[in-house]
Design a protein around this motif. Structure first.
Motif, PDB file in Angstrom:
ATOM      1  N   SER A   4       0.833  -1.209   0.000  1.00 50.28           N
ATOM      2  CA  SER A   4       0.000   0.000   0.000  1.00 50.28           C
ATOM      3  C   SER A   4       0.860   1.248   0.000  1.00 50.28           C
ATOM      4  CB  SER A   4      -0.929   0.011   1.212  1.00 50.28           C
ATOM      5  OG  SER A   4      -1.891  -0.995   1.109  1.00 50.28           O
ATOM      6  N   THR A   5       1.926   1.236   0.786  1.00 46.97           N
ATOM      7  CA  THR A   5       2.833   2.380   0.858  1.00 46.97           C
ATOM      8  C   THR A   5       3.465   2.643  -0.500  1.00 46.97           C
ATOM      9  OG1 THR A   5       3.275   1.916   3.175  1.00 46.97           O
ATOM     10  CG2 THR A   5       4.855   3.334   2.040  1.00 46.97           C
ATOM     11  N   ARG A   6       3.901   1.569  -1.179  1.00 50.63           N
ATOM     12  CA  ARG A   6       4.510   1.730  -2.498  1.00 50.63           C
ATOM     13  C   ARG A   6       3.505   2.249  -3.520  1.00 50.63           C
ATOM     14  NH1 ARG A   6       6.738  -3.839  -2.888  1.00 50.63           N
ATOM     15  NH2 ARG A   6       7.436  -3.959  -0.762  1.00 50.63           N
ATOM     16  N   LEU A   7       2.275   1.731  -3.459  1.00 51.43           N
ATOM     17  CA  LEU A   7       1.246   2.193  -4.398  1.00 51.43           C
ATOM     18  C   LEU A   7       0.968   3.683  -4.217  1.00 51.43           C
ATOM     19  CD1 LEU A   7      -1.228  -0.815  -4.280  1.00 51.43           C
ATOM     20  CD2 LEU A   7       0.192  -0.118  -6.223  1.00 51.43           C
ATOM     21  N   VAL A   8       0.869   4.112  -2.961  1.00 54.43           N
ATOM     22  CA  VAL A   8       0.630   5.528  -2.688  1.00 54.43           C
ATOM     23  C   VAL A   8       1.815   6.369  -3.171  1.00 54.43           C
ATOM     24  CG1 VAL A   8       0.370   7.245  -0.834  1.00 54.43           C
ATOM     25  CG2 VAL A   8      -1.013   5.154  -0.818  1.00 54.43           C
ATOM     26  N   ALA A   9       3.030   5.840  -3.025  1.00 55.00           N
ATOM     27  CA  ALA A   9       4.213   6.571  -3.503  1.00 55.00           C
ATOM     28  C   ALA A   9       4.171   6.723  -5.028  1.00 55.00           C
ATOM     29  CB  ALA A   9       5.490   5.851  -3.075  1.00 55.00           C
ATOM     30  N   LEU A  10       3.645   5.715  -5.721  1.00 57.48           N
ATOM     31  CA  LEU A  10       3.551   5.784  -7.182  1.00 57.48           C
ATOM     32  C   LEU A  10       2.494   6.785  -7.651  1.00 57.48           C
ATOM     33  CD1 LEU A  10       3.780   1.999  -8.088  1.00 57.48           C
ATOM     34  CD2 LEU A  10       5.505   3.771  -8.533  1.00 57.48           C
ATOM     35  N   ASP A  11       1.403   6.873  -6.898  1.00 61.00           N
ATOM     36  CA  ASP A  11       0.318   7.776  -7.281  1.00 61.00           C
ATOM     37  C   ASP A  11      -0.304   8.381  -6.027  1.00 61.00           C
ATOM     38  OD1 ASP A  11      -1.768   9.147  -8.431  1.00 61.00           O
ATOM     39  OD2 ASP A  11      -2.736   7.385  -9.302  1.00 61.00           O
ATOM     40  N   PRO A  12       0.306   9.458  -5.494  1.00 58.74           N
ATOM     41  CA  PRO A  12      -0.157  10.049  -4.238  1.00 58.74           C
ATOM     42  C   PRO A  12      -1.569  10.620  -4.285  1.00 58.74           C
ATOM     43  CG  PRO A  12       1.980  10.945  -4.893  1.00 58.74           C
ATOM     44  CD  PRO A  12       1.485  10.109  -6.021  1.00 58.74           C
ATOM     45  N   ALA A  13      -2.124  10.808  -5.465  1.00 58.80           N
ATOM     46  CA  ALA A  13      -3.474  11.361  -5.571  1.00 58.80           C
ATOM     47  C   ALA A  13      -4.543  10.280  -5.707  1.00 58.80           C
ATOM     48  CB  ALA A  13      -3.554  12.312  -6.758  1.00 58.80           C
ATOM     49  N   ASN A  14      -4.145   9.024  -5.703  1.00 56.42           N
ATOM     50  CA  ASN A  14      -5.101   7.928  -5.852  1.00 56.42           C
ATOM     51  C   ASN A  14      -5.822   7.711  -4.525  1.00 56.42           C
ATOM     52  OD1 ASN A  14      -6.233   5.233  -5.799  1.00 56.42           O
ATOM     53  ND2 ASN A  14      -5.136   4.879  -7.716  1.00 56.42           N
ATOM     54  N   THR A  15      -7.086   8.153  -4.472  1.00 55.41           N
ATOM     55  CA  THR A  15      -7.831   8.105  -3.209  1.00 55.41           C
ATOM     56  C   THR A  15      -8.079   6.678  -2.734  1.00 55.41           C
ATOM     57  OG1 THR A  15      -9.935   8.284  -4.383  1.00 55.41           O
ATOM     58  CG2 THR A  15      -8.937  10.336  -3.571  1.00 55.41           C
ATOM     59  N   GLY A  16      -8.243   5.750  -3.636  1.00 56.85           N
ATOM     60  CA  GLY A  16      -8.453   4.358  -3.248  1.00 56.85           C
ATOM     61  C   GLY A  16      -7.237   3.792  -2.535  1.00 56.85           C
ATOM     62  N   TRP A  17      -6.059   4.084  -3.065  1.00 56.27           N
ATOM     63  CA  TRP A  17      -4.833   3.585  -2.443  1.00 56.27           C
ATOM     64  C   TRP A  17      -4.564   4.287  -1.118  1.00 56.27           C
ATOM     65  CZ3 TRP A  17      -1.479   3.492  -7.497  1.00 56.27           C
ATOM     66  CH2 TRP A  17      -1.910   2.438  -8.306  1.00 56.27           C
ATOM     67  N   LEU A  18      -4.855   5.596  -1.071  1.00 57.35           N
ATOM     68  CA  LEU A  18      -4.694   6.320   0.194  1.00 57.35           C
ATOM     69  C   LEU A  18      -5.619   5.751   1.267  1.00 57.35           C
ATOM     70  CD1 LEU A  18      -4.425   9.990  -1.085  1.00 57.35           C
ATOM     71  CD2 LEU A  18      -2.708   8.784   0.259  1.00 57.35           C
ATOM     72  N   ARG A  19      -6.860   5.498   0.903  1.00 58.11           N
ATOM     73  CA  ARG A  19      -7.803   4.931   1.863  1.00 58.11           C
ATOM     74  C   ARG A  19      -7.319   3.558   2.317  1.00 58.11           C
ATOM     75  NH1 ARG A  19     -11.796   1.276   2.081  1.00 58.11           N
ATOM     76  NH2 ARG A  19     -13.437   1.614   3.601  1.00 58.11           N
ATOM     77  N   GLY A  20      -6.835   2.741   1.382  1.00 62.01           N
ATOM     78  CA  GLY A  20      -6.316   1.417   1.730  1.00 62.01           C
ATOM     79  C   GLY A  20      -5.173   1.498   2.725  1.00 62.01           C
ATOM     80  N   LEU A  21      -4.296   2.465   2.521  1.00 61.06           N
ATOM     81  CA  LEU A  21      -3.175   2.638   3.449  1.00 61.06           C
ATOM     82  C   LEU A  21      -3.665   3.109   4.818  1.00 61.06           C
ATOM     83  CD1 LEU A  21      -0.123   2.508   3.872  1.00 61.06           C
ATOM     84  CD2 LEU A  21       0.035   4.845   2.958  1.00 61.06           C
ATOM     85  N   ALA A  22      -4.649   4.004   4.834  1.00 59.36           N
ATOM     86  CA  ALA A  22      -5.214   4.452   6.114  1.00 59.36           C
ATOM     87  C   ALA A  22      -5.855   3.282   6.858  1.00 59.36           C
ATOM     88  CB  ALA A  22      -6.244   5.568   5.881  1.00 59.36           C
ATOM     89  N   VAL A  23      -6.583   2.437   6.132  1.00 59.87           N
ATOM     90  CA  VAL A  23      -7.205   1.267   6.759  1.00 59.87           C
ATOM     91  C   VAL A  23      -6.129   0.321   7.298  1.00 59.87           C
ATOM     92  CG1 VAL A  23      -8.577  -0.807   6.279  1.00 59.87           C
ATOM     93  CG2 VAL A  23      -9.355   1.424   5.451  1.00 59.87           C
TER      94      VAL A  23
END
Length: 161
Positions: A4-23
């Motif tokens: 999840s951290t890597r995905l968010v690093a690749l696309d910091p504006a992706n709300t789905g990945w950000l939410r996944g990391l928060a969860v």
């Protein structure tokens, strides 16, 4: 969590990945509570909170909010029909509230717990048959009752014999 951290690093504006990391941070906080590592739990829940704040910052109007609680309110306001967001926010509020109470910040903790109770109550009113929401609402209310008799000092759990 690393993925999840890597995905968010690749696309910091992706709300789905950000939410996944928060969860993921929230779930890590749950594990830390079970392990009685309250400082680590508070850190994990705080990380989830920061990520949720990042989600709010993606909306230009949310930048006007300076306090964390205002950000939570704004996130729900962004998509009032999104019960998943409302639930995630309520649970994060409850977790942060518990950690605050247990780490010597009872007023802030009870405030967070009351906000979580309000949010969960609203969800249960909208969907009274949702067992998980009812269970979490009961849990938050139980924690609030525990702290209402002596703010800042949780009642000790009965010893098992």
């Amino acid at each position: 969590m690393a993925i999840s951290t890597r995905l968010v690093a690749l696309d910091p504006a992706n709300t789905g990945w950000l939410r996944g990391l928060a969860v993921a941070h929230g779930k890590l906080g749950d594990v830390r509570i079970e392990q009685k590592q309250l400082d680590a739990a508070a850190q994990a829940f705080s990380e989830a909170h920061v990520i949720l704040a990042r989600l709010a910052a993606l909306d230009p109007a949310a930048q006007a909010f300076s306090e964390s609680m205002a950000i939570f309110t704004r996130l729900v306001a962004l998509d009032p029909a999104n019960s998943s967001w409302q639930y995630d926010l309520a649970i994060t509020l409850a977790k942060l509230g518990r950690c605050n109470v247990y780490t010597g910040k009872p007023k802030a903790g009870v405030l967070l717990l009351r906000k979580a109770e309000s949010q969960l109550s609203q969800l249960v009113r909208q969907s009274p048959d949702h067992a998980q929401w009812r269970k979490n609402l009961q849990s938050v209310r139980q924690v609030l009752r525990q702290f209402s008799s002596s703010p800042g000092k949780p009642k000790s759990k009965p010893k098992r014999r």
